[in-house]
Design an enzyme around this catalytic site. Structure first.
Site, PDB file in Angstrom:
ATOM      1  N   GLU A  85      46.240  42.562  44.896  1.00  0.00           N
ATOM      2  CA  GLU A  85      45.788  41.315  45.535  1.00  0.00           C
ATOM      3  C   GLU A  85      44.358  40.973  45.147  1.00  0.00           C
ATOM      4  OE1 GLU A  85      46.205  41.708  49.748  1.00  0.00           O
ATOM      5  OE2 GLU A  85      48.366  42.103  49.603  1.00  0.00           O
ATOM      6  N   VAL A  86      43.525  41.987  45.015  1.00  0.00           N
ATOM      7  CA  VAL A  86      42.100  41.739  44.745  1.00  0.00           C
ATOM      8  C   VAL A  86      41.794  42.214  43.322  1.00  0.00           C
ATOM      9  CG1 VAL A  86      39.729  42.198  45.475  1.00  0.00           C
ATOM     10  CG2 VAL A  86      41.560  42.069  47.191  1.00  0.00           C
ATOM     11  N   ASN A 107      46.602  49.928  42.720  1.00  0.00           N
ATOM     12  CA  ASN A 107      47.531  48.901  42.256  1.00  0.00           C
ATOM     13  C   ASN A 107      46.903  48.148  41.089  1.00  0.00           C
ATOM     14  OD1 ASN A 107      49.604  49.287  44.223  1.00  0.00           O
ATOM     15  ND2 ASN A 107      48.275  48.311  45.740  1.00  0.00           N
ATOM     16  N   ASP A 159      39.554  49.566  54.860  1.00  0.00           N
ATOM     17  CA  ASP A 159      40.440  48.444  54.579  1.00  0.00           C
ATOM     18  C   ASP A 159      40.561  47.594  55.846  1.00  0.00           C
ATOM     19  OD1 ASP A 159      42.861  47.917  52.262  1.00  0.00           O
ATOM     20  OD2 ASP A 159      43.079  46.928  54.213  1.00  0.00           O
ATOM     21  N   ILE A 160      40.540  46.282  55.655  1.00  0.00           N
ATOM     22  CA  ILE A 160      40.581  45.356  56.789  1.00  0.00           C
ATOM     23  C   ILE A 160      41.958  45.361  57.468  1.00  0.00           C
ATOM     24  CG2 ILE A 160      41.347  43.250  55.597  1.00  0.00           C
ATOM     25  CD1 ILE A 160      38.979  41.814  56.963  1.00  0.00           C
ATOM     26  N   HIS A 170      40.159  49.050  42.619  1.00  0.00           N
ATOM     27  CA  HIS A 170      39.932  49.778  43.875  1.00  0.00           C
ATOM     28  C   HIS A 170      40.952  50.884  43.987  1.00  0.00           C
ATOM     29  CE1 HIS A 170      42.387  46.177  44.602  1.00  0.00           C
ATOM     30  NE2 HIS A 170      43.063  46.864  45.510  1.00  0.00           N
ATOM     31  N   HIS A 174      42.784  53.090  46.848  1.00  0.00           N
ATOM     32  CA  HIS A 174      43.053  53.262  48.275  1.00  0.00           C
ATOM     33  C   HIS A 174      43.051  54.757  48.582  1.00  0.00           C
ATOM     34  CE1 HIS A 174      44.869  49.125  48.966  1.00  0.00           C
ATOM     35  NE2 HIS A 174      45.012  49.212  47.656  1.00  0.00           N
TER      36      HIS A 174
HETATM   37  P1  AMP Z   1      45.664  45.615  46.643  1.00  0.00           P
HETATM   38  O1  AMP Z   1      46.993  45.062  47.048  1.00  0.00           O
HETATM   39  O2  AMP Z   1      45.776  47.002  46.083  1.00  0.00           O
HETATM   40  O3  AMP Z   1      44.894  44.661  45.765  1.00  0.00           O
HETATM   41  O4  AMP Z   1      44.866  45.828  48.001  1.00  0.00           O
HETATM   42  C1  AMP Z   1      43.845  44.984  48.439  1.00  0.00           C
HETATM   43  C2  AMP Z   1      43.420  45.537  49.787  1.00  0.00           C
HETATM   44  O5  AMP Z   1      42.205  44.897  50.152  1.00  0.00           O
HETATM   45  C3  AMP Z   1      44.416  45.280  50.927  1.00  0.00           C
HETATM   46  O6  AMP Z   1      44.804  46.526  51.489  1.00  0.00           O
HETATM   47  C4  AMP Z   1      43.626  44.409  51.904  1.00  0.00           C
HETATM   48  O7  AMP Z   1      43.918  44.713  53.256  1.00  0.00           O
HETATM   49  C5  AMP Z   1      42.195  44.761  51.543  1.00  0.00           C
HETATM   50  N1  AMP Z   1      41.192  43.759  51.869  1.00  0.00           N
HETATM   51  C6  AMP Z   1      41.226  42.442  51.612  1.00  0.00           C
HETATM   52  N2  AMP Z   1      40.116  41.841  52.046  1.00  0.00           N
HETATM   53  C7  AMP Z   1      39.340  42.800  52.580  1.00  0.00           C
HETATM   54  C8  AMP Z   1      38.057  42.821  53.198  1.00  0.00           C
HETATM   55  N3  AMP Z   1      37.322  41.704  53.364  1.00  0.00           N
HETATM   56  N4  AMP Z   1      37.568  44.002  53.649  1.00  0.00           N
HETATM   57  C9  AMP Z   1      38.292  45.131  53.506  1.00  0.00           C
HETATM   58  N5  AMP Z   1      39.505  45.186  52.931  1.00  0.00           N
HETATM   59  C10 AMP Z   1      40.031  44.032  52.475  1.00  0.00           C
END
Ligand code: AMP
Length: 125
Positions: A105-106, A97, A39-40, A110, A112
């Site tokens: 967010e994405v 999530n 994770d970034i 995924h 974690h």
């Molecule tokens: P979520 O809130 O469960 O959708 O988590 C999305 C996760 O993606 C967050 O923990 C971000 O820090 C992570 N994230 C976003 N962009 C990147 C990226 N380019 N590389 C790695 N992790 C990312």
């Protein structure tokens, strides 16, 4: 910004772009069904994301529309990543999530994987 888990899969989401190799990631694992990368913005000493290669928005989408091979492959990949990171003995936490209430967010499924320290209570009250 959180996004809704409903609607069509967004081919431009950041994890789709990572899967296509358009933006870099620190990969720790890959196989036919899944990849995993750091994770970034890590929330624990070890914070890795495991994603299926297929275009699924959420656990509900994946479980309804993924093939048996994709689902088995993804679940096995999550376990393989935890083992590979040496987390079986000290322990770890998995989190997925989905949708607005969970602040997804994405919009690509995924999981974690958190570890590397005692992780505290499951949720803030
Ligand atoms: P979520 O809130 O469960 O959708 O988590 C999305 C996760 O993606 C967050 O923990 C971000 O820090 C992570 N994230 C976003 N962009 C990147 C990226 N380019 N590389 C790695 N992790 C990312």
């Amino acid at each position: 910004m959180p996004v809704a888990a409903l609607g069509d899969y967004d081919q431009g989401n950041i994890f789709a772009r990572i899967l296509r190799g358009e933006i870099p990631s620190q990969r720790v694992y890959e196989d036919d069904h899944a990849i995993a990368f750091h994770d970034i913005n890590p929330q624990a000493p070890l914070h890795v994301l495991v994603i299926p290669r297929g275009p699924y928005r959420s656990w509900a989408d994946f479980s309804a529309n993924g093939s048996d091979a994709e689902i088995a492959g993804f679940v096995r990949a999550v376990g393989a990543v935890a083992r590979q990171l040496g987390l079986e003995e000290p322990g770890y936490r998995l989190l997925a999530n989905a949708g607005l209430d969970a602040h997804q967010e994405v919009p690509h499924l995924h999981v974690h994987v958190f570890g590397g320290r005692p992780l505290g209570p499951m949720l803030t009250r």
